[in-house]
Motif scaffolding. Sequence first.
Motif, PDB file in Angstrom:
ATOM      1  N   ARG A   1      64.869  62.852  33.059  1.00 40.93           N
ATOM      2  CA  ARG A   1      65.673  63.694  33.927  1.00 40.93           C
ATOM      3  C   ARG A   1      66.800  64.427  33.183  1.00 40.93           C
ATOM      4  O   ARG A   1      67.170  65.545  33.565  1.00 40.93           O
ATOM      5  N   LEU A   2      67.346  63.824  32.172  1.00 36.31           N
ATOM      6  CA  LEU A   2      68.392  64.520  31.417  1.00 36.31           C
ATOM      7  C   LEU A   2      67.827  65.738  30.698  1.00 36.31           C
ATOM      8  O   LEU A   2      68.415  66.824  30.718  1.00 36.31           O
TER       9      LEU A   2
ATOM     10  N   CYS B   1      66.410  72.214  42.501  1.00 35.52           N
ATOM     11  CA  CYS B   1      67.006  73.321  41.758  1.00 35.52           C
ATOM     12  C   CYS B   1      65.915  74.199  41.158  1.00 35.52           C
ATOM     13  O   CYS B   1      65.967  75.429  41.266  1.00 35.52           O
TER      14      CYS B   1
ATOM     15  N   SER C   1      66.989  68.420  33.191  1.00 33.12           N
ATOM     16  CA  SER C   1      68.176  69.142  33.642  1.00 33.12           C
ATOM     17  C   SER C   1      68.544  70.238  32.659  1.00 33.12           C
ATOM     18  O   SER C   1      68.889  71.364  33.055  1.00 33.12           O
ATOM     19  N   ASP C   2      68.468  69.944  31.372  1.00 30.99           N
ATOM     20  CA  ASP C   2      68.772  70.956  30.360  1.00 30.99           C
ATOM     21  C   ASP C   2      67.777  72.107  30.426  1.00 30.99           C
ATOM     22  O   ASP C   2      68.162  73.286  30.387  1.00 30.99           O
TER      23      ASP C   2
ATOM     24  N   GLY D   1      60.069  71.702  32.871  1.00 28.69           N
ATOM     25  CA  GLY D   1      61.199  70.885  33.291  1.00 28.69           C
ATOM     26  C   GLY D   1      60.863  69.951  34.434  1.00 28.69           C
ATOM     27  O   GLY D   1      61.236  68.766  34.419  1.00 28.69           O
TER      28      GLY D   1
ATOM     29  N   ALA E   1      60.894  65.865  34.556  1.00 30.76           N
ATOM     30  CA  ALA E   1      61.620  65.115  35.583  1.00 30.76           C
ATOM     31  C   ALA E   1      60.707  64.104  36.255  1.00 30.76           C
ATOM     32  O   ALA E   1      61.106  62.958  36.516  1.00 30.76           O
TER      33      ALA E   1
ATOM     34  N   ARG F   1      68.362  73.695  34.371  1.00 35.49           N
ATOM     35  CA  ARG F   1      69.706  74.210  34.672  1.00 35.49           C
ATOM     36  C   ARG F   1      70.281  75.052  33.542  1.00 35.49           C
ATOM     37  O   ARG F   1      71.176  75.873  33.775  1.00 35.49           O
TER      38      ARG F   1
ATOM     39  N   LEU G   1      72.500  74.770  41.358  1.00 36.41           N
ATOM     40  CA  LEU G   1      72.729  73.873  40.230  1.00 36.41           C
ATOM     41  C   LEU G   1      73.192  72.477  40.641  1.00 36.41           C
ATOM     42  O   LEU G   1      73.061  71.528  39.865  1.00 36.41           O
TER      43      LEU G   1
ATOM     44  N   ASP H   1      69.317  68.338  43.465  1.00 40.23           N
ATOM     45  CA  ASP H   1      68.395  67.537  42.649  1.00 40.23           C
ATOM     46  C   ASP H   1      67.624  68.465  41.713  1.00 40.23           C
ATOM     47  O   ASP H   1      67.336  69.620  42.066  1.00 40.23           O
ATOM     48  N   VAL H   2      67.296  67.982  40.532  1.00 37.77           N
ATOM     49  CA  VAL H   2      66.734  68.855  39.505  1.00 37.77           C
ATOM     50  C   VAL H   2      65.462  69.554  39.973  1.00 37.77           C
ATOM     51  O   VAL H   2      65.255  70.747  39.695  1.00 37.77           O
ATOM     52  N   GLU H   3      64.590  68.885  40.730  1.00 40.11           N
ATOM     53  CA  GLU H   3      63.377  69.549  41.195  1.00 40.11           C
ATOM     54  C   GLU H   3      63.683  70.565  42.287  1.00 40.11           C
ATOM     55  O   GLU H   3      63.091  71.651  42.321  1.00 40.11           O
TER      56      GLU H   3
END
Length: 257
Positions: free
Chosen positions: A160-161, A222, A164-165, A151, A155, A168, A215, A218-220
């Motif tokens: 990024r979408l 997280c 995120s899946d 993931g 990213a 997260r 959650l 930011d995705v990273e």
Amino acid sequence: MSGLERRFSRFLERLVGVARADDRVVAVVGMGSTAARERVDEWSDHDFALVTRPGFEDVFRHDLSWLPASDRIALSVVEDHGGVKVVYDDGHVLEFGITDVAGLAGWKANAYDVLTGPPEVHAAMAAIAVRPAGETAERDVALVLTQVLIGVGRARRGERLNASDVIRGQAVGHLLRAAAGRLPLDRRAALDDLDPTRRVEQAFPGLASRIERLLVLDVEECARGLLDLTTELLEPGWPGFPRRGVDAVRRRLGWTG
């Protein structure tokens, strides 16, 4: 009995009546909150199995005229595994699977209620319900690590979408399953043993709050927080914890400082 409970039960009575009047139907089995009726609230759907004579599964799957108030169906979909979801025009939801008696042997269940059906269906459901779920903690914690690595890589390349899946959604799901397999039994009694991502807030409120806070990052950030949480939560007292895998993920992502 509340109005909500009466409406919930009334639909089941109509469904059972339809089933008993059709000689192609062998049984109707309530699942989830349709069996554990004490959990029913305004968001509960009707979750059930329709057991048919062999060869009629697809007939009932694709022609929904057998359902109560079928003229009020606003939306229906057959999923890739053959399950069916139905939405009525008032937002009432059904989720059901269709099988014959022999096919029940491959199903999983915890709470169930044979609403109508012969002794062989009762016996099949009783056998399914006591079948051990199996230990998956080692697999799930390894999948937390792989999904964090994959993931974050996505990213960083700009996807990024999807990232995120993966982080997260998938990584969190595997973390919760690993936790359910490793944490003390008295703390996971509220969980759904078929889907330990359900009712986490009741079983592990502290863990649920920490994940919820991660959650929104930011995705990273997280992903890094999930990796830290996985190590903190699961490594102590577990000789089989994949420390070498954690170190490899940290090195590859530059999280060693």
